[in-house]
Design a protein around this motif. Sequence first.
Motif, mmCIF file in Angstrom:
data_model
loop_
_atom_site.group_PDB
_atom_site.id
_atom_site.type_symbol
_atom_site.label_atom_id
_atom_site.label_comp_id
_atom_site.label_asym_id
_atom_site.label_seq_id
_atom_site.Cartn_x
_atom_site.Cartn_y
_atom_site.Cartn_z
ATOM 1 N N ARG A 127 0.832 -1.210 0.000
ATOM 2 C CA ARG A 127 0.000 0.000 0.000
ATOM 3 C C ARG A 127 0.865 1.258 0.000
ATOM 4 O O ARG A 127 0.583 2.230 -0.703
ATOM 5 C CB ARG A 127 -0.934 0.002 1.226
ATOM 6 N N ARG A 131 0.990 4.121 -2.879
ATOM 7 C CA ARG A 131 0.764 5.530 -2.575
ATOM 8 C C ARG A 131 1.908 6.407 -3.096
ATOM 9 O O ARG A 131 1.689 7.462 -3.671
ATOM 10 C CB ARG A 131 0.616 5.725 -1.056
ATOM 11 N N GLN A 135 1.772 9.268 -5.873
ATOM 12 C CA GLN A 135 2.246 10.624 -5.598
ATOM 13 C C GLN A 135 3.266 11.081 -6.647
ATOM 14 O O GLN A 135 3.231 12.226 -7.100
ATOM 15 C CB GLN A 135 2.881 10.668 -4.198
#
Length: 863
Positions: A127, A131, A135
């Motif tokens: 995860r 992320r 980003q």
Amino acid sequence: MSQPLQLLQIEDSKSDAALIVRLLEKSNYTVKWKRVETAEELRAALIQQPWDIIISDYSLPQFNASAALAILQHSGLDIPFIVVSGTVGETIAVTLMKNGAQDYLMKDHLMRLVPAVTRELAEARNRQERRQAEQERLKLLSILEQSLNEIYLFDAQTLLFQYVNDCALRNTGHTLAQMQTKTLLHLNPQFYAEAFHKMTAPLRQAGQNKIIFETHHMRADGSTYPVEVHLQLATSGQRNIFLAVVNDITERKHAETRIMRLNRIHAVLSGINTTIVRVRDRQELFTEACRIAVEHGQFRMVWIGWLDPKEMKIVPVAKEGVDDGYLEQIQLTVRGETADEYAPVARALREKSPVIYNNISSDAEMTRWHFQSLQRDYHSMVAFPLLVSDKVVGVFVLYAAETGFFDTEEIKLLSELAGDVSFALDYIEKAERLNYLAYYDVLTGLPSRILFQDRLNHALNQASRYETDLALLFLDLDDFKNINDSLGHNTGDLLLKQLATRLTACVREGDTVARLGGDEFVVVLAEIAVEEDISLVAQKIIKLITEPFIVDSHELFVTCSVGIALYPKDGEDSQTLLKNADAALYQAKSQGRNNAQFCTAEMNAKALERLTLENSLRQALKREEFLLHYQPRVDLRSGLITGVEALVRWQQKPGLQLVPPGKFIPIAEDCGLIVPIGVWVLHTACAQNKAWQQAGLKPVCVAVNLSARQFRQQDLVEVVSRVLQETGLDPTLLELELTESLIMQNVNTAIDTLTQLKDMGVKLSIDDFGTGYSSLSYLKRFPIDFLKIDQSFVRDITTDKDDAAIAKTIISMSHDMELKVIAEGVETEAQESFLRQYHCDEMQGYFFSKPVPATGIASLLKH
């Protein structure tokens, strides 16, 4: 584990917490852990340090897992949350999972604890990576959208755009929806798929990281603009995609074009200013200015017109470039504002300022000349008036193939250029009035005493700076007063003018000839290579002046005397040199006139010896003072004589010692006598060889050396052919020897001459090989038969390893090129043995025989 597991436990039982830690440590986890029991402790722990995983009992005295999960979610931290409890029911466990817990376990069934922790840690890492990737993607998209460059992502096979940033949409005028249906080829009309794939092959084959190229992009309205493309290949999933970062280089191209135009004009300005410094003639100035403007400025056409003040008409005096009759079609009168006159020139002359037309095709004033101008690719033009003392004297007109060429900076530079030309005209006009009065002798046109003094001082400074020699020759005519007294001063003046012309012809362009007054002249010879050259020039002057002068139908015979002083030997300043040259002139007069004398006795002795030798040499052929000696050449394997070399000797009188060849050959070369001497040697050697054969002796080859002057004679081949015919010698029994430095002076001409001689059957050899500078790539092109190793290598062949190596290399190389090798200067048995060991073909030297007269050769051939 490489990093300790950061474990936060929400547990009121110390023993249960310790049990969980032991289970994890048994599975090779290194555990750093903390136990909390209240909400406040949990919040503080979440703030204090990062945690890898949270394991929570469901029910605590003041707290429970649902409240802890809510606190964790409110903190925004993504930490795996596992419930371990002995009381939780299925309904509560499901609720916990829905609210964000990753798993739940019963305390009496902890065998699933370690797998659950391992699984949740891995999923947490995934995860986190997702992320971070998201980003990075968002950050990259933000950067791409804010970029001032066009950015494209497109499929490497279909070339369809996958992504286009806002800058690309703005610059091309397309919408995003339109771009999603297009390929790179739509933006690059000069590209086609096959060419693009070929160009990008190095990227596909991983040969390059990036390709940079310039092209043009097409906007939605059909217009184009120049771009620079930086192209890279990347991988997205299973597909290859191209990333293209595109710079709009319109401004750069405009700047480059402008800089190029300015550089062209700077080059014109520099070239014409250089011409102005050098040129002292109007027509040459005009011609050079036009030529430089077209060649360096790349103007389409340039012309200069001179104003006829009486007719008020411009007369073209120089032009360069594409004219094709243009000047003949325009009316160049400037009487007033008439319909016929050529507007640019008329306005420029009337207004005394530049007249500019930056778009001839759209300028109303140029309507009458649109067709003629555009037919010759004239698109812009400027006319500059040429002014001298604020008076219009002419016009300078330039035409460019580009529209809008003449902007502010170009006009500024070209105005400076026109001003410089005007200044030069003013200077030439004044110089023409003053030079002959101040610096030049009015009668002869030679520098007068003032300019001579200046040039002599300059020459002395240069000689001192570069440590070269300089000679000053002071001369006057013998008995010139008698000509003035008998025939008048006018005749004397005309004689002096002709004398000045002859003197100028005797020296080099950089030397100075000046008239000091009356019949006194001086010559400055700069950068003297050898002192003997001075004597040659002096004798040349004396000889030239003795040739008759034709003045007013009178045939006049005069002589001159010359005094010579040398820098720095006879003086280091102009006054001392003049004084010593004058003293030497007095000495020449006192020794009977019509001669040259040096300031020093040593130089006079050398000059006298050379002059005497040269005079005797001129009579030597007539007096039959030359004779030939012959030196045999021997085959190193058989010991038999294979040929002889003819060597010229000079015996001025019977019984006297022979004059060494090294003493008279250079003089003969300098004065040109080497050519008739060379023909005599060739003829005599061929006739002698024929005579030996007719006497029944074994046929051998006779070698004759060719001098530089002989080889440069245009009729050399005809001379050799004629001699062979006259003597009846078989051409295969004649060998011509040339030095390698001689044939390398003009390779193509040498090859042509040698080929013609070779076609006749004559053998050819290169003498003194190894001492010159011949290139092997040229050597193999020469149709030669022999290489002669210079005696400087043979002399120490048995004691000097370098000379031995050179000799062995020459022999091996020559044999590889199918050439025979002859060693010169063999004087010892050791040398002969060495040469035989390394398979040299022939030798020549005192070890076998010195050069001997023809009778001696006959004796050797018999035995």
